[in-house]
Design a protein around this motif. Structure first.
Motif, PDB file in Angstrom:
ATOM      1  N   ASN A   1      -2.255   5.551   2.797  1.00 31.86           N
ATOM      2  CA  ASN A   1      -3.480   4.844   2.408  1.00 31.86           C
ATOM      3  C   ASN A   1      -4.280   4.452   3.658  1.00 31.86           C
ATOM      4  O   ASN A   1      -3.709   4.081   4.694  1.00 31.86           O
TER       5      ASN A   1
ATOM      6  N   ILE B   1      -6.677   1.654   4.944  1.00 33.87           N
ATOM      7  CA  ILE B   1      -7.081   0.294   4.565  1.00 33.87           C
ATOM      8  C   ILE B   1      -7.792  -0.397   5.728  1.00 33.87           C
ATOM      9  O   ILE B   1      -7.667   0.003   6.901  1.00 33.87           O
TER      10      ILE B   1
ATOM     11  N   TYR C   1       0.851  -1.198   0.000  1.00 29.68           N
ATOM     12  CA  TYR C   1       0.000   0.000   0.000  1.00 29.68           C
ATOM     13  C   TYR C   1       0.881   1.240   0.000  1.00 29.68           C
ATOM     14  O   TYR C   1       1.985   1.255   0.540  1.00 29.68           O
ATOM     15  N   TYR C   2       0.334   2.311  -0.558  1.00 30.96           N
ATOM     16  CA  TYR C   2       1.046   3.576  -0.575  1.00 30.96           C
ATOM     17  C   TYR C   2       0.968   4.233   0.802  1.00 30.96           C
ATOM     18  O   TYR C   2       0.037   4.005   1.588  1.00 30.96           O
TER      19      TYR C   2
END
Length: 204
Positions: free
Chosen positions: A5, A7, A1-2
């Motif tokens: 982010n 999540i 994931y960046y």
């Protein structure tokens, strides 16, 4: 994931277990996190505890042991113990093994089915020529039955073999039993006399 982010992570327990928390103490499930670095999340699970209810259909007839709270997949022994005069027949699910071992996989209720014993009552005469006795049969525990001794002409009832003189009589059924009616021959008086003692006498 960046980086940054948002999540969602979630933990799914297998049957028989439940999620308790994440390794950092957080109990949200699913849980929203913001990615700021490489991170590992460990879900903690625990075994479920299920209630096993073990009861009797009639507490007077018998008791059951083994009920309680147990971990999933525990092996539990259930035992049905009848009271005097009664017997175990089966469990509510139709099985009759006793004791029985169960594998705990969910909340469960087991009920032991008890029933009254059947006992034999034998009623007889000490001499069939002197009389007859009635009341024989098979009867359930804790019931009563009537006994009757009937003498043949020329004889009479005296008592039962246990010394009781009631006739008819009612007896409680608590075990196999034999009752004997005791009869004896009658005694009669023969009187002999003379119509006129001056003329003659009679004897015998």
């Amino acid at each position: 994931y960046y980086y940054q982010n948002q999540i969602s992570i979630s933990a799914t327990a297998n049957y028989g277990y439940h999620f308790t928390s994440w390794h950092d103490g957080n109990t949200a499930n699913p849980r929203m996190i913001t990615v700021t670095q490489d991170t590992a999340f460990t879900a903690n699970f625990a075994v479920n505890i299920y209630a096993v209810s073990a009861t009797s259909n009639n507490n007077t007839m018998g008791s059951v042991s083994g009920g309680g709270n147990y971990n999933y997949l525990s092996l539990v022994a259930l035992t049905a113990t009848p009271a005097y005069g009664y017997h175990f027949e089966q469990w509510n699910d139709g099985l009759s093994n006793n004791p029985r071992t169960i594998n705990v996989i969910q909340d469960t209720m087991f009920m032991a089915q008890f029933a009254a014993n059947t006992y034999s009552i034998t009623v007889q005469a000490n001499d069939p020529r002197m009389g007859s006795a009635y009341g024989s049969g098979y009867f359930s525990y804790n019931t009563t039955t009537a006994l009757l001794g009937t003498a043949t002409y020329g004889y009479h009832f005296v008592q039962w073999s246990d010394g009781n003189t009631e006739n008819p009589r009612t007896v409680p059924v608590t075990q196999n039993a034999i009752y004997t009616a005791l009869f004896e021959i009658n005694t009669y008086a023969i009187s002999v006399g003379s119509s006129n003692p001056a003329i003659g006498s009679a004897a015998g």
